[in-house]
Design a protein around this motif. Sequence first.
Motif, PDB file in Angstrom:
ATOM      1  N   ALA A  54       0.860  -1.179   0.000  1.00 46.70           N
ATOM      2  CA  ALA A  54       0.000   0.000   0.000  1.00 46.70           C
ATOM      3  C   ALA A  54       0.899   1.233   0.000  1.00 46.70           C
ATOM      4  N   THR A  55       0.280   2.390  -0.093  1.00 47.81           N
ATOM      5  CA  THR A  55       1.042   3.630  -0.054  1.00 47.81           C
ATOM      6  C   THR A  55       0.596   4.459   1.145  1.00 47.81           C
ATOM      7  N   GLY A  56       1.344   5.482   1.447  1.00 51.55           N
ATOM      8  CA  GLY A  56       1.001   6.372   2.545  1.00 51.55           C
ATOM      9  C   GLY A  56       1.387   5.793   3.897  1.00 51.55           C
ATOM     10  N   THR A  57       0.755   6.322   4.910  1.00 48.17           N
ATOM     11  CA  THR A  57       1.068   5.919   6.282  1.00 48.17           C
ATOM     12  C   THR A  57       0.688   4.469   6.546  1.00 48.17           C
ATOM     13  N   ILE A  58      -0.469   4.048   6.048  1.00 50.02           N
ATOM     14  CA  ILE A  58      -0.897   2.658   6.239  1.00 50.02           C
ATOM     15  C   ILE A  58       0.086   1.722   5.554  1.00 50.02           C
ATOM     16  N   GLY A  59       0.527   2.081   4.373  1.00 51.01           N
ATOM     17  CA  GLY A  59       1.514   1.280   3.659  1.00 51.01           C
ATOM     18  C   GLY A  59       2.823   1.194   4.410  1.00 51.01           C
ATOM     19  N   ALA A  60       3.241   2.307   5.006  1.00 54.82           N
ATOM     20  CA  ALA A  60       4.478   2.308   5.787  1.00 54.82           C
ATOM     21  C   ALA A  60       4.356   1.397   6.999  1.00 54.82           C
ATOM     22  N   ILE A  61       3.194   1.429   7.651  1.00 52.28           N
ATOM     23  CA  ILE A  61       2.978   0.559   8.815  1.00 52.28           C
ATOM     24  C   ILE A  61       2.959  -0.910   8.391  1.00 52.28           C
ATOM     25  N   LEU A  62       2.283  -1.215   7.278  1.00 56.21           N
ATOM     26  CA  LEU A  62       2.236  -2.600   6.792  1.00 56.21           C
ATOM     27  C   LEU A  62       3.625  -3.090   6.394  1.00 56.21           C
ATOM     28  N   ASP A  63       4.367  -2.263   5.661  1.00 53.48           N
ATOM     29  CA  ASP A  63       5.720  -2.638   5.258  1.00 53.48           C
ATOM     30  C   ASP A  63       6.601  -2.879   6.481  1.00 53.48           C
ATOM     31  N   ALA A  64       6.561  -1.949   7.423  1.00 53.68           N
ATOM     32  CA  ALA A  64       7.385  -2.082   8.622  1.00 53.68           C
ATOM     33  C   ALA A  64       6.979  -3.295   9.443  1.00 53.68           C
ATOM     34  N   THR A  65       5.689  -3.607   9.483  1.00 55.23           N
ATOM     35  CA  THR A  65       5.224  -4.773  10.227  1.00 55.23           C
ATOM     36  C   THR A  65       5.732  -6.060   9.590  1.00 55.23           C
ATOM     37  N   VAL A  66       5.665  -6.140   8.269  1.00 58.06           N
ATOM     38  CA  VAL A  66       6.180  -7.325   7.573  1.00 58.06           C
ATOM     39  C   VAL A  66       7.672  -7.486   7.856  1.00 58.06           C
ATOM     40  N   GLY A  67       8.410  -6.405   7.767  1.00 55.71           N
ATOM     41  CA  GLY A  67       9.847  -6.460   8.059  1.00 55.71           C
ATOM     42  C   GLY A  67      10.126  -6.821   9.501  1.00 55.71           C
ATOM     43  N   ALA A  68       9.324  -6.272  10.426  1.00 56.04           N
ATOM     44  CA  ALA A  68       9.519  -6.579  11.841  1.00 56.04           C
ATOM     45  C   ALA A  68       9.208  -8.036  12.139  1.00 56.04           C
ATOM     46  N   VAL A  69       8.209  -8.606  11.472  1.00 55.94           N
ATOM     47  CA  VAL A  69       7.914 -10.030  11.646  1.00 55.94           C
ATOM     48  C   VAL A  69       9.104 -10.859  11.169  1.00 55.94           C
ATOM     49  N   ILE A  70       9.682 -10.479  10.039  1.00 58.43           N
ATOM     50  CA  ILE A  70      10.869 -11.181   9.543  1.00 58.43           C
ATOM     51  C   ILE A  70      11.993 -11.109  10.566  1.00 58.43           C
ATOM     52  N   VAL A  71      12.219  -9.910  11.123  1.00 55.59           N
ATOM     53  CA  VAL A  71      13.279  -9.731  12.119  1.00 55.59           C
ATOM     54  C   VAL A  71      13.001 -10.574  13.364  1.00 55.59           C
ATOM     55  N   LEU A  72      11.755 -10.576  13.846  1.00 57.51           N
ATOM     56  CA  LEU A  72      11.424 -11.341  15.052  1.00 57.51           C
ATOM     57  C   LEU A  72      11.550 -12.842  14.834  1.00 57.51           C
ATOM     58  N   VAL A  73      11.175 -13.324  13.650  1.00 52.87           N
ATOM     59  CA  VAL A  73      11.326 -14.751  13.365  1.00 52.87           C
ATOM     60  C   VAL A  73      12.800 -15.128  13.345  1.00 52.87           C
ATOM     61  N   ILE A  74      13.620 -14.301  12.726  1.00 55.28           N
ATOM     62  CA  ILE A  74      15.064 -14.570  12.706  1.00 55.28           C
ATOM     63  C   ILE A  74      15.634 -14.528  14.118  1.00 55.28           C
ATOM     64  N   LEU A  75      15.225 -13.543  14.916  1.00 51.92           N
ATOM     65  CA  LEU A  75      15.708 -13.470  16.306  1.00 51.92           C
ATOM     66  C   LEU A  75      15.270 -14.680  17.124  1.00 51.92           C
ATOM     67  N   SER A  76      14.040 -15.148  16.919  1.00 46.67           N
ATOM     68  CA  SER A  76      13.579 -16.314  17.679  1.00 46.67           C
ATOM     69  C   SER A  76      14.339 -17.576  17.259  1.00 46.67           C
ATOM     70  N   LEU A  77      14.713 -17.682  15.970  1.00 50.39           N
ATOM     71  CA  LEU A  77      15.510 -18.817  15.521  1.00 50.39           C
ATOM     72  C   LEU A  77      16.918 -18.770  16.121  1.00 50.39           C
ATOM     73  N   ILE A  78      17.490 -17.570  16.185  1.00 49.21           N
ATOM     74  CA  ILE A  78      18.821 -17.423  16.777  1.00 49.21           C
ATOM     75  C   ILE A  78      18.766 -17.704  18.272  1.00 49.21           C
ATOM     76  N   LYS A  79      17.733 -17.216  18.933  1.00 48.04           N
ATOM     77  CA  LYS A  79      17.592 -17.432  20.380  1.00 48.04           C
ATOM     78  C   LYS A  79      17.421 -18.903  20.708  1.00 48.04           C
ATOM     79  N   ARG A  80      16.748 -19.640  19.829  1.00 52.43           N
ATOM     80  CA  ARG A  80      16.489 -21.061  20.034  1.00 52.43           C
ATOM     81  C   ARG A  80      17.754 -21.901  19.891  1.00 52.43           C
ATOM     82  N   ALA A  81      18.690 -21.450  19.068  1.00 47.85           N
ATOM     83  CA  ALA A  81      19.898 -22.243  18.779  1.00 47.85           C
ATOM     84  C   ALA A  81      20.883 -22.240  19.907  1.00 47.85           C
TER      85      ALA A  81
END
Length: 81
Positions: A54-81
Amino acid sequence: MGLLGAIIIGAVAGWLAGKIVHGAGFGLIGNIVVGIIGALVASWVLPQLHIVLATGTIGAILDATVGAVIVLVILSLIKRA
């Protein structure tokens, strides 16, 4: 977008990502940091995949949320190892 806007979008995106990836919340400051890092990750990954959510503020929030989910999944995998 100004610094305050980036902080607010980062906080919202980090909070949403913490809700999506259960048990991965880091508090207010941690959510802001995860959200901002997630926005940086999404700004690189999504264009590589030719994805526009999406574009605008909602798009920025959606994009950042998708990226943050990616970051959290990677962090949880690293924490688990």
